[in-house]
Structures are given as C-alpha cells and as structure tokens.
Write a protein that holds these residues in place. Structure first.
Motif: not given
Length: 426
Positions: A99-105, A140-154
């Motif tokens: 009822t709050v979150r209906k998603t596949w991960e 480029p020297a101080i670029a934030p890191r971008c880490d994959l968290h999840k694959l989401l299927l709606y």
C-alpha cells in the motif's frame, strides 16, 4: 528536519578604540533579510531530462542473462520472477507494504553491464550533468562517486507513496535514476521541497529513450501508479568524495553580497544596540548528524555557507562558524475538547489513548543543541553552548513546522496531563 548553521561573533574581536556610530536597526532582522536575498544560486532541488548519445548498457541479471531493451513484456515477466518486493524504511526497520510501495527490485551485485562504455558514460557524462543541475561544484578531480543501488521494475499498479530517501552511506547527498527504454503510461514522479513542487512525466519518452532523474536526498517525492506497461529503472547513489568540495562562486559585486557584508561588518564593529553573541540560521535542506560537515551541504546551503566564509575571509571578520543539530520542544496543556481520542473495551475495561492532540495552553519552550561540529565535521562539545529561540533565524521557523513527535502524560488526579511537541532540526 532542516540544517542549522550557527555562527557567532568573537567577543574579544580586536579593533581600533575609535567609537563608531550606532546602527539604527535590529541585527537579527537585518541579518535575516540579508541572508534571504537572492545569491544567484542556479541549482535545482530536483532535475529531469532526456539523455542524448547513450551507449547501450548490455544489461544482464544473474540467473537470467541479457535483458533486452526496450524491455519486452516477456523479459519483464522473467525479470519479475528473479526479483523481490522492494521494502521501504520505517524508523530503523525495512518494511514491505504494497500500500506504500509496490515495486520489484534486484540487488546491485546481481546487475552487470557488458558494455564498458556504460559505466564510463555514467561517470563522465551523467554525473556531471546531474551535479551541475543540482548546483554542486564539479571538476573531474572532485567528482562525486556514483554507485549503483538497485534495479527497479514497476508494473501496472506499481507505485511509491510520498517519501524521502535515506542517506544510505556517509557522504550520500543525492539520488540519481536512469529510466531505461521501457514502454509504459502513468508513473509520473512528483517532487517537492519547501513550497516548491514539480511533476516529471517520464513516460512520454520511455519507449526508446533514456531519462535522467536526480534530486537531493531530503526532497520529498512519489511515483504515481503505472497505468499500463513496465517501467525499468536503475537507481544510483551520488556520494561526495572530497572533504574540500567548494560551492559555486558568485561575483563579489552582487548587491546581495554587499548587503550581507554591511550587516556582518556592523555586527563585528559592535554597532548594534542589542547584539547577541551568536545566531543560528536554519538551512533549507535536511542533514543527519553523521553527514554534518561543509562538504556534505546541499545546493543553496553549500552556496550560502560559501558566501559567508568568503565574506568573512575577505573582510577579515572574526566570526566562528559551526554546523549544529538543534531540538525544540514546546510544553503545555492539551485541548481535551478538540484532541482526537479513542477507546476499546475488554472485560468491561476501557483505555484512552491521546496520541494526537492540539495544544490549548503553551507553558514553556526549550531549544537545545544536540550535536555540534566545525565546518570540517570535527565534533565539538555542546556543554559550552546554549541557544535561545530568539537567536534563531528565521524567527518563525518552528511556527511553520509540524512536530516530529508528540507526548502526552495522561490524566493526573482532577487535572489534565502535560503535553509536548518536539521538532528536531539537523
């Protein structure tokens, strides 16, 4: 919760003995007006755009193999059979409630990209586009890191009720979403921060395009129900990697800079009749104590703190800056006529619960510092610092906020019990 930047004048500020003319005005009011000015911050709290020149990721999932794009109903069914229902955070627990979150991960460690150009594209192009849209300094020297968290299927009927993202690790300041080619309708993303609201309709270009969505972690957002088809998205974490990340700079000739400089200069010269030794300014974004340092400040907050530091350095003003978590509690008597209550019975016994109530008679208010650090994030003792509500800017900050939690002590003899509202700010 919101961020609170505290700074105070040095009582031992050294200067000439020459007596300066007193300023006609109130320091708190002048400073509030100066800090509320437009400092030309160009960043956004949330951003959406269609990406160009995107390499095919060659997405694969453990146990399945390659997932075709655009996503077909057949591959969506297979992917769903290897996914699990996505939970959401509730207090210190992870909860699954459709009822709050209906998603596949699918967990990040089960997701692979066979095309090496994909990760390079994310790091070099997408991250730069996202952080610049959010107003974060980039190189480029101080670029934030971008880490994959999840694959989401709606799928049809999938949704996510309004919520804020948690800081999943130290330094995380924003969420980045890549919606992969997958045909669907519905699924509008609604974002809000303070009084600002926006709706992103990503379904328009979903069949063949790649869409970027990004927002700061404290931005409230929701995904409206999918009305047909499947929505496939990669969720990434944007994480600061440099302790010395600088906010964007603005020209010193800006009128807002001049006004703020004048107020700070008059304060340091003791030209106001009634001067506090410290003032706490409530920032726009929310921060946990774990992420409280200048390098983790977001958007306009980083911009404003950078402006203050630069002014004081340029003008040789001896102010000391800290970042703090504060908690404000209001105590009083509940309004028993309008407060909600309910009862249940068993064996003839009744129990009353007033978990929600309105306050009838305010008796006391208390503001305290619960956590204090330098701009570099070095913890400081809070025992030497106290703060009064009158030292806060804006003055009405607590009037405009709902309490984070309430307490009611119940009936006491023939008298009503005590009640309190509490609103922590960090």
């Amino acid at each position: 919760m919101e961020g609170c930047t505290e700074f105070g004048s040095d009582e031992d500020f050294s200067g000439e003995d020459e007596e300066l003319e007193e300023v006609d005005g109130d320091l708190r009011e002048d400073l509030e007006a100066a800090l509320a000015a437009d400092f030309a911050f160009a960043g956004q709290y949330a951003h959406s755009s269609v990406l160009d020149g995107v390499p095919l990721p060659c997405l694969s999932v453990d146990g399945i193999g390659v997932v075709g794009l655009p996503l077909s109903p057949r591959d969506a069914d297979v992917l769903r059979s290897h996914a699990k229902q996505a939970p959401f955070g509730h207090g210190d627990k992870s909860v699954v409630d459709p009822t709050v979150r209906k998603t596949w991960e699918v967990a990040a460690d089960a997701v692979k990209f066979a095309n090496p150009e994909w990760d390079k594209f994310i790091a070099d192009i997408v991250v730069k586009k996202a952080v610049q849209a959010l107003g974060v300094s980039y190189s480029p020297a101080i670029a934030p890191r971008c880490d994959l968290h999840k694959l989401l299927l709606y799928e049809t009927g999938s949704h996510f009720a309004p919520h804020q993202d948690t800081e999943k690790e130290p330094g995380m300041f924003a969420t980045l979403i890549i919606i992969l080619p997958s045909e669907y309708t519905g699924g509008q993303v609604r974002v809000s921060h303070g009084t600002k609201k926006a709706t992103f309709d990503t379904a328009v270009s979903s069949a063949t395009g790649f869409t970027l969505l990004t927002w700061y972690t404290d931005v409230k957002h929701e995904v409206k129900p999918i009305t047909s088809g499947f929505r496939l998205a990669l969720s990434y974490k944007l994480i600061h990697t440099s302790r010395n990340t600088l906010p964007p700079s603005i020209p010193d000739s800006d009128a807002a800079i001049k006004d703020l400089t004048t107020v700070l200069r008059n304060w340091s010269d003791n030209r106001y009749a009634d001067e506090p030794s410290q003032i706490a300014y409530i920032l726009a974004h929310e921060y946990s104590s774990k992420s409280l340092k200048r390098a983790s400040l977001k958007g306009a907050d980083a911009h404003l703190v950078g402006v203050l530091v630069r002014i004081c350095k340029k003008e040789s003003l001896d102010f000391k800056f800290h970042l703090a978590c504060i908690e404000h509690t209001i105590s009083g008597t509940p309004d028993l006529d309008t407060s909600s209550d309910w009862m249940y019975g068993k064996g003839g016994k009744r129990r009353w619960d007033r978990s929600e109530f309105t306050m009838e008679d305010f008796q006391d208010g208390d503001t305290k510092i619960t956590y204090l650090v330098t701009l570099d994030g070095v913890p400081c003792s809070t025992s030497r610092f106290s703060i009064d509500e009158e030292d806060l800017i804006p003055k009405t900050v607590f009037e405009e906020e709902d309490p984070d939690y309430t307490e009611y002590s119940g009936y006491m003899g023939n008298e009503p019990g005590d009640a309190s509202y509490c609103a922590p700010f960090a």
